[in-house]
Design a protein around this motif. Structure first.
Motif, short mmCIF file in Angstrom:
data_model
loop_
_atom_site.label_atom_id
_atom_site.label_comp_id
_atom_site.label_asym_id
_atom_site.label_seq_id
_atom_site.Cartn_x
_atom_site.Cartn_y
_atom_site.Cartn_z
N GLY A 68 58.38 31.46 33.73
CA GLY A 68 59.63 31.50 32.99
C GLY A 68 60.78 32.12 33.75
N ALA B 191 55.26 30.54 30.41
CA ALA B 191 56.15 29.75 29.57
C ALA B 191 55.56 28.40 29.20
CB ALA B 191 57.49 29.55 30.29
N ALA B 192 54.55 27.93 29.96
CA ALA B 192 53.94 26.64 29.68
C ALA B 192 52.98 26.67 28.51
CB ALA B 192 53.21 26.14 30.93
N ALA C 144 53.53 26.75 25.56
CA ALA C 144 54.02 25.92 24.46
C ALA C 144 53.31 24.57 24.41
CB ALA C 144 55.53 25.71 24.60
N VAL D 239 55.05 32.89 21.62
CA VAL D 239 55.52 31.93 22.62
C VAL D 239 56.75 32.53 23.29
CG1 VAL D 239 56.42 29.60 23.03
CG2 VAL D 239 54.65 29.98 21.29
N SER E 196 60.24 29.34 26.86
CA SER E 196 59.57 28.07 26.61
C SER E 196 60.46 27.10 25.86
CB SER E 196 58.28 28.31 25.81
OG SER E 196 57.38 29.13 26.51
N THR F 242 62.65 24.46 27.60
CA THR F 242 61.94 23.49 28.43
C THR F 242 61.48 22.30 27.58
OG1 THR F 242 59.73 24.38 28.06
CG2 THR F 242 61.07 25.44 29.77
N GLY G 232 58.67 23.12 25.35
CA GLY G 232 59.06 23.78 24.11
C GLY G 232 59.43 22.79 23.03
#
Length: 942
Positions: A487, A666-667, A669, A696, A700, A703, A706
């Motif tokens: 992130g 961050a992935a 999500a 979360v 995220s 992106t 998200g």
């Protein structure tokens, strides 16, 4: 132990015993074989037959611990003779008297004294000393024992005669010379050794005319299979027979241990990460150690060295490591092969941990270091040398670091980030230069990230320090993917900007800059919008021959798949060609993951499921847990788009198990969004609640991943009756996708989802507008989205037009593979075909069943489509009754028997009875064929 493949040898012993008569005299049999070859078992079987006959049996066992204990073997024979206590005491006294009055342990060469008339083999007196007179009790003692053969044959067995003491062997030779006129049989067992023990004894023994040798060869695969059939657990027999050749090498000792080992036979629960031979306390591992310690020290050292080496090694190298002659080394390897421990010139791979069990850590490190030095002198490959440098935790030699660097590059190309990381950690520890970011720092970061993204935190901190006032080296671009994953998109942008300030960068640096900018623009589409055009220019410049160029090509395809103006069938075709080209490359997992996403977004989810299944089944996949988790997440999304929420849930759960949710950064999500969507689709709203409660990161939601999460949350909120919250999420998605110029249903079909919300609010006209807008070719809806939109729209237009739309919907959904959505379209079409033509009744309730049953989640059906609950009221078709039609429709949608029973308020048993009749009437054999058969029935009006 059941005797297998030893019948011929046992018959030879029986024949020898039968020849012990007044005409033939005595017999001597020497049973030879490797350690653990079954010599003792054969001897015990023969001894048992002797005791069942009228023959006398004297027994003894040689022991390494008693080799220097004079008359140890003879004492055992006397004890087993059956003589009276007084006689045994008298004989024992005579033996002790002999031990005090004569040198009982002469050098091996003095056994020649036996042939010179000295019956006890004693050495002549030293110069200047008088020779001690020998008592006659030895002769009397042996004569007393030999006389036991008068009424019936006398059988003397000595197991492990190579461990017998010298004095006992002298007495034994005394008896052997007199066998020609005695009914005596001597049976000895001897293990092969590097140096023949008691060579003069063995030479004289083998020169006797009544001597025979019986060699025991390893068990054949057929014999191992017969032994496996004797296992008390029938289910384990096939597994034992299958594993026995590789684990035992035909050794009866190891085979017996294998059959007793619950880990190896599969008769006990065993985790996937458990060693192949079980723990160090397992029967098989213990048998390996027993076998090793029955060998000489040089043979044990050979086994340990081979285990540490791990790969076939030239004999001169092995001899150099062992400080032995090549001939002696070859003999040691041969002895290990006879024991079943060695296959060719290497320790059997499953047995390596057991061989090294009791090797101290420091000795192992020293052995690895010595191996690295010797292999370097002999010009071994860098990856072979590097493995030993890592094992030794040593890289002080000037040749060590180059070898480690080359090994790291090769390991990266072959998909072994664990080896890459181990090599580069060692070079980093040995290096005093830590002020600049080098290409190998980037490689270390990449390898650590593949193993566990959380372990790359230290490297990311060092990468941040590399972006200083003096500029940033091009090698820092390798850290951009890890920064985005965590992130830190702003930091990634600053690194790209710093590298871009270089004067006159070379072509490779420019390509890496283009790839980094494009990756940032895909992960954070509000950044670097110009990156897509720049990257496309590079794809035409011939960079595809490099790793960077191939990754750039894949990223461009992904950008095209998400660009409404560029997405086309050619995008999917190019991605498929690239996947087929690099599918077998273990080092191309990142490239393949990108291409698989392209296939998902271009509506090829069926192929994605097949390819990810193949990739996840590879043994090499366990070395890259992060990519393994990513592939699970991609397969989960593909399964969801194919209408398989159960498989989607299983795969998404696996994605969050292989690496932790925190490691997803961050992935996270992506798998969480799939889990929420799958639970909602299956009606498991409590599960969806739990997944939505997971944290979360705020990054995220900036992106595309998200947006997947927000869309899943919106569908859940609609099912739960929170229409305003669902609308807010979908409008956020609409705003972001427009700003990113990614307004494509391939990413998120927000118009379709918002239309469902409008239907739930009773706003049919707004729903129609959204659905028609979704079907506009400019918004690049895939077949699945168009089919679902047509199905919903069909319920909002006049009946005749609706039937046409449903026909198109079924055709599209059949081609895309979404079974659940296809089942809904088939049900709606069947109902429409039964409805008389004419205007649509005013005020038709198009609100989904869960909305008509507000706040009743337990009875809610899949809430993603308007009018779906009417599947329960579908008219009979194909000869089915109304009740059977309702069950068939729900089963075709993928509901389980228990879910159907809950929805229709009938028992599970009743559902099963209905399905039995449905299968018979529709002539289908399995649940997955129901949707296709119902489509055919509906099309013909049957």
């Amino acid at each position: 132990m059941v005797l297998i493949q030893r019948t011929a040898q046992l018959d030879r012993l029986r024949t020898a015993l039968s020849n012990c008569d007044d005409q033939h005299g005595g017999q001597v049999c020497l049973i030879t074989g490797g350690v653990g070859s079954g010599k003792t078992a054969l001897l015990e079987a023969f001894a048992h037959e002797v005791t069942e006959s009228s023959a006398h049996l004297l027994r003894a066992v040689g022991s390494r611990a008693e080799r220097d204990l004079q008359f140890a073997v003879m004492d055992q024979l006397i004890d087993s003779s059956g003589l009276g206590r007084a006689s045994m005491r008298q004989v024992a006294t005579a033996v002790r008297l002999l031990a005090r009055t004569a040198p009982i342990a002469p050098p091996a060469d003095d056994l020649a004294g036996l042939a010179a008339g000295r019956p006890d083999g004693a050495s002549p007196a030293e110069p200047g000393t008088a020779e001690q007179p020998l008592p006659s009790t030895v002769h009397g003692m042996l004569t007393s024992l030999l006389d036991m053969a008068r009424p019936a044959p006398l059988v003397i067995t000595i197991d492990d005669v190579h461990h017998a003491d010298q004095a006992s062997l002298q007495c034994l030779l005394y008896a052997v010379r007199r066998l020609r006129h005695k009914r005596i049989m001597v049976v000895l067992t001897e293990s092969s050794e590097l140096r023949t023990p008691h060579p003069h004894f063995r030479a004289e023994l083998m020169s006797q005319p009544f001597f025979s040798r019986i060699d025991l060869a390893p068990l054949t695969d057929e014999a191992l299979g017969l032994l496996a059939e004797t296992h008390p657990v029938p289910a384990a027999r096939a597994r034992i027979a299958r594993r026995a050749p590789a684990l035992t090498g035909g050794s009866p000792l190891l085979m017996r241990a294998l059959m007793d080992d619950p880990d190896a036979t599969g008769t006990a629960p065993r985790p996937e990460t458990a060693p192949a031979v079980g723990g160090s306390d397992g029967p098989l591992a213990q048998a390996v150690l027993r076998s090793l310690y029955r060998h000489e020290p040089e043979v044990r050292a050979t086994a340990r060295t081979l285990a540490v080496l791990g790969h076939p090694t030239p004999l001169p190298v092995l001899a150099r490591l062992l400080a032995l002659t090549p001939d002696l080394t070859a003999q040691a390897v041969q002895l290990l092969g006879q024991s079943g421990l060695v296959d060719g010139d290497r320790i059997r791979r499953p047995l390596v941990p057991a061989v090294l069990t009791d090797l101290p850590a420091e000795e192992r490190r020293l052995l690895h270091r010595r191996a690295a030095e010797v292999l370097h002198e002999y010009g071994a490959e860098p990856e072979v040398i590097a493995r030993h440098l890592v094992g030794a935790e040593w890289a002080e030699a000037e040749w060590a670091r180059p070898a480690l660097y080359r090994a790291a590059d090769q390991a990266t190309a072959s998909g072994r980030p664990d080896i890459t990381s181990a090599c580069l950690r060692l070079t980093q520890r040995q290096s005093a230069d830590s002020g600049s970011w080098t290409p190998y720092d980037g490689l270390l970061l990449r390898s650590r990230w593949q193993i566990n993204p959380l372990s790359a935190a230290t490297d990311l901190a060092a990468l941040a320090a590399a972006d200083g006032p003096d500029g940033c080296p091009p090698a820092a671009l390798t850290g951009v993917p890890a920064l985005l994953w965590q992130g830190h998109s702003d930091k990634a942008r600053s690194i790209v900007a710093a590298v871009a300030q270089m004067s006159d960068p070379d072509a490779m640096t420019r390509a890496r800059l283009a790839a980094a900018r494009l990756l940032i623009s895909l992960f954070r589409p509000d950044h670097c919008e110009e990156a897509r055009d720049e990257a496309r220019r590079f794809t035409d410049s011939g960079t595809a021959t490099t790793v960077t160029g191939r990754c750039l090509d894949a990223l461009v395809l992904l950008a095209d798949a998400l660009d409404p103006a560029r997405a086309s069938g050619d995008t999917a075709a190019e991605a498929e060609l690239m996947i087929q080209r690099y599918l077998a490359d273990d080092g191309a997992l990142g490239l393949l993951a990108t291409l698989l996403l392209v296939m998902v977004y271009t509506g090829r989810s069926g192929l994605v499921c097949e390819w990810t299944r193949m990739l996840l089944a590879r043994p090499s996949m366990r070395y890259a847990p992060t990519w393994q988790a990513v592939l699970h997440a991609i397969r989960a999304e593909a399964a969801l788009r194919l209408g398989s929420p159960q498989e989607a849930e299983e795969q998404a759960r696996a994605a969050l198990t292989v690496i932790t949710p925190r490691a997803w950064g961050a992935a996270v999500a992506a798998p969480l969004g799939t889990l929420v969507a799958a639970a909602t689709e299956a009606g498991h709203f409590e599960d969806a609640d739990r997944w939505l409660a997971r944290p979360v990161p705020a990054e995220s939601f900036r992106t595309p991943l998200g947006l997947h999460y927000l869309a899943a949350r919106a569908r859940y909120q609609l099912a739960a009756g929170s229409r305003r919250a669902a609308t807010d999420d979908l409008r956020w998605i609409r705003r972001e996708m427009a700003a990113w110029r990614m307004d494509t249903a391939a990413l998120v079909p927000w118009r379709l989802d918002l239309a469902r919300v409008q239907l739930a609010l009773g706003r049919q006209q707004e729903a129609v507008r959204l659905l028609e807008d979704q079907l506009d070719p400019a918004h690049t809806a895939d077949e699945r989205t168009r089919g679902a939109a047509l199905r919903l729209l069909a319920g909002l237009v006049p009946a005749e037009q609706g039937r046409q739309l449903l026909a198109r919907s079924v055709k599209l959904l059949e081609s895309c593979g979404d079974r659940r959505e296809l089942a809904r379209a088939l049900t709606d079409r069947t109902r429409a075909l039964r409805r008389p033509a004419g205007p649509e009744p005013a005020g038709r309730d198009t609100t989904p069943a869960p909305e008509r049953r507000a706040h009743s989640r337990a009875s809610a059906e899949a809430p993603l489509c308007a009018g779906e609950s009417e599947a329960e009221r579908a008219e009979p078709l194909g000869g089915l009754s109304e009740a059977e039609s309702r069950v068939a429709a729900l089963a075709a949608q993928g509901h389980t028997n228990r879910q159907i029973s809950s929805k229709l308020f009938i028992t599970v048993s009743t559902v099963e009875q209905h399905l039995t009749r449905i299968y018979r009437k529709l002539d289908v054999k399995q649940r997955t064929d129901l949707a296709t058969r119902l489509a055919a029935v509906g099309a013909h009006g049957k």
